[in-house]
Design an enzyme around this catalytic site. Structure first.
Site, short mmCIF file in Angstrom:
data_model
loop_
_atom_site.label_atom_id
_atom_site.label_comp_id
_atom_site.label_asym_id
_atom_site.label_seq_id
_atom_site.Cartn_x
_atom_site.Cartn_y
_atom_site.Cartn_z
N ARG A 352 0.85 -1.21 0.00
CA ARG A 352 0.00 0.00 0.00
C ARG A 352 0.87 1.25 0.00
NH1 ARG A 352 -1.74 1.47 6.10
NH2 ARG A 352 -0.17 0.24 7.14
N GLU A 405 -18.58 3.86 0.31
CA GLU A 405 -17.85 3.04 -0.67
C GLU A 405 -18.65 2.80 -1.95
OE1 GLU A 405 -18.06 2.18 2.55
OE2 GLU A 405 -16.01 1.93 3.30
N HIS A 467 -12.67 -7.45 9.46
CA HIS A 467 -11.81 -6.63 8.59
C HIS A 467 -10.81 -7.46 7.79
CE1 HIS A 467 -13.67 -3.47 10.79
NE2 HIS A 467 -12.89 -2.53 10.32
#
Ligand SMILES: Cc1ncc(C[n+]2csc(CCOP(=O)(O)OP(=O)(O)O)c2C)c(N)n1
Ligand SMILES: [Mg+2]
Length: 650
Positions: A352, A405, A467
């Site tokens: 990332r 989202e 998550h």
């Protein structure tokens, strides 16, 4: 009502009714009810030139209630788009007039709509694109980017979460050139809207910073005209709630029975009497064609020519800007792998973070690269340049979506559809589920939206199973036409971005790690583009293959060493993209993954997507755990020793 308006509106109604009858399938209710507002929009306002349907500065019109496709086809046929009466006769057959409007399939269709809520959300993206590009290119006296985005939506659209997310953001951003005509007929598929709905539209829209108007009679074209004029003056996005009667004129009017089935020959004859319509099916009075020719086609042609003249002068006065605009529209791609930041082999970098660095660089090379995250910028590192896009700063290229989202996905698609921009979004990978309908539509439309996702596995750690993605990779990999890229390190991340940004027809999902992982020996673009390649070869003889993606490639290389110490000589293959590997010829596929060689696929996620390459998968087919990442990874057996053992056990 003027005679010609009357005649035109009824032409639209009967084209709909008759085509739907002929197909024995379709949605006549909305066509009958919403024809007047659509007619007003096209003949009084819409600035588009049907002969040049991709004219960059055209108004965008989205029929968000895509089930009313025959209304759009009727309008576009009358206006002179490439849509013949024969095409209309083949409604819902293989051809140019599918059941719901499909982008890239039918001339003049701006987006694929039908999944309710998506179209209006795409429109928000288009309105963002317009105002961003306008602020970048317009000069005094030269509004080279200056158009409206119009929508017709229904009750269903406004019940969808995605639409509400998008509407809320549009109001916040003050997208004044977005104008929504709401076909408010109080009926939906199952019956009256009050079965499930009692919101106050006015209060709701106003509280979301929209300009709200109501037209109490959907056949009152003067009132609709006035309302659109007023909406154009507002600096807030506008909604005009037009009260209509679904199935207007038929004996089923005002009921859900006319929503989604043909009315049949008998009722069509009755309707001909009620509406005083002497014409046969698919017969359109010549005066109507003439009227549309004057009001839509010729008006559009004049606007187009005026714009061309403006652009010619603009090119002389502002050659640099004109050249940049041209490059934006033509989607030029100036970058190569070596231009991007380099990552040293052996260093520990989260993909990332590598993605964030690459993106910063790409933002410099591509001044039309825009995007942002759904309230996770610090985590995803998916951040645009030049500050935050806002009411005050239209030049900002970082869009703050808030925790929205789904709308982010649809708005990303809308910006891409508008053209002139390269667009990305960012979220946690597990929440790709919240965006799936928009991702699917990007793939269906064959548009190059870039969806960046970080926190790709159980290595998320403490946040736990809510998550930690498990089935998301398999879920996205089965979407036809979507390239799911799961880079193994910082250098593959570079290649993934480069691949994604060069696309014209393929959406990408770039899947990234939260945790630091080792930067591997440099990948070349050529090998990366093959989808899978040998990243660490066998030494002498091929005892087997460890096949992996993402962070598990580094793990596989460590396990390769463990196996070597045990006398097993294996190859490690990195497969960043199943999609690209599938495109290679058999010879290449065989050279990387020869048949009859023991192969173990390794991925910290669902085993599902690997079985086409091997029967032996070391995956995770249950939910994760909340604990520090080392603990979680160990608990699931993703250590070099366990992987080596798994290989030996095969
Ligand atoms: C996301 C989604 N869910 C369900 C449907 C199926 N569907 C198509 S139209 C419709 C009813 C929509 O009602 P409304 O927008 O009021 O249209 P009207 O009946 O007035 O034509 C439904 C449920 C759909 N197209 N998209
Ligand atoms: Mg309705």
């Amino acid at each position: 009502m003027e005679h010609l308006d009357h005649l035109s509106i009824n032409s639209l109604r009967f084209l709909g009714v008759d085509a739907i009858n002929k197909a024995n399938s379709g949605h006549p209710g909305i066509v009958l009810g919403a024809a007047p507002m659509a007619h007003v929009l096209y003949t009084r306002f819409l600035k588009a030139f049907p002969k040049k349907s991709n004219w960059f500065n055209r108004d965008r019109f989205i029929l968000s209630a895509g089930h009313g496709s025959m209304l759009l086809y009727g309008l576009n046929h009358l206006s002179g788009y490439q849509l013949t009466i024969e095409d209309l006769k083949h409604f819902r057959q293989i051809g140019k007039t599918p059941g719901h409007p499909e982008y890239g399939h039918t001339d003049g269709v701006e987006t694929t709509s039908g999944p309710l809520g998506q179209g209006i959300s795409n429109a928000v993206g288009m309105a963002i694109a317009e105002t961003h590009l306008a602020s970048q290119f317009n000069k005094p006296g030269y509004d080279v980017i200056d158009h409206h985005t119009y929508v017709i939506c229904g009750d269903g659209d406004l019940q969808e979460g995605v639409a509400l997310e998008a509407i809320s953001l549009a109001g916040h951003l003050g997208l004044g050139k977005l104008i929504v005509l709401f076909d408010s007929n109080d009926i939906q598929l199952d019956g009256k809207t009050d079965l499930a709905f009692s919101d106050d539209h006015k209060k709701k829209f106003e509280s979301m910073n929209w300009h709200y108007q109501k037209v109490s009679d959907g056949n009152d074209i003067n009132a609709i005209t006035k309302a659109i004029k007023k909406a154009q003056k507002s600096d807030q996005p506008s909604v005009i709630e037009v009260k209509t009667v679904i199935g207007y004129g038929t004996s089923l009017a005002g009921t859900s029975n006319v929503h989604g089935s043909p009315i049949g020959e008998e009722k069509a004859s009755e309707l001909r009497k009620t509406l005083d319509w002497p014409y046969k099916p698919f017969e359109v009075p010549e005066d109507v064609y003439k009227y549309y020719k004057t009001k839509v086609y010729n008006r559009g042609s004049r606007s187009y020519r005026k714009w061309l003249n403006m652009i010619t002068e603009y090119q002389e006065k502002y050659p640099t800007e004109a050249e940049t605009l041209r490059a934006f529209i033509q989607e030029q791609n100036p970058v190569e792998l070596n231009d991007l930041p380099s990552f040293e082999v052996g260093t520990m970098v989260a993909t990332r973070s590598a993605s964030g660095k690459v993106l910063d660089h790409l933002s410099k090379v591509y001044p039309n690269l825009i995007g942002g995250s759904a309230d996770l910028t610090a985590s995803t590192k998916a951040k645009g340049a030049d500050g935050h896009f806002s009411k005050e700063n239209r030049l900002g290229r970082n869009i703050n979506y808030g925790v929205r989202e789904h709308a982010m996905g649809a708005i990303t698609n809308g910006m891409v559809l508008h053209g002139g921009l390269k667009v990305f979004s960012g979220a946690f990978f597990v929440f790709s589920d919240y965006m799936k309908p928009a991702i699917r539509l990007a793939a269906l439309m064959q548009i190059p939206s870039i969806f960046v996702f970080s926190h790709d596995t159980i290595a998320v750690g403490e946040d736990g199973p809510t998550h930690e993605p498990i089935e998301q990779l398999a879920g996205l990999r089965v979407i036809p036409g979507l390239n799911v890229l799961r880079p193994a390190d910082a250098n593959e991340t570079k290649a993934a971005w480069l691949w994604a940004i060069k696309q014209h027809k393929t959406p990408s999902a770039i899947i990234l790690t939260r945790q630091n992982i080792k930067t591997l020996p440099c990948v070349s673009m050529e090998t990366f583009e093959k989808g899978a390649y040998t990243v660490s070869p066998e030494t002498n003889r091929l005892d087997g293959i460890l096949l992996a993606a993402g962070s598990e490639v580094g793990l596989a290389i460590e396990a390769q060493q463990v196996l070597k110490d045990m006398g097993k000589d294996v190859r490690v293959v990195s497969m960043p993209s199943h999609y690209l590997f599938e495109k290679q010829d058999k010879a290449y596929q065989q050279s990387v993954l020869p048949e009859h060689v023991k192969t173990l696929a390794i991925e910290m996620g669902s085993s599902q997507s690997w079985y086409k390459y091997t029967r032996n998968v070391y995956g995770i087919d249950r939910y994760g755990l909340s604990a520090p990442l080392e603990v979680v990874i160990k608990a699931f057996g993703f250590t070099k020793e366990k992987v080596a053992q798994a290989f030996l056990n095969v």
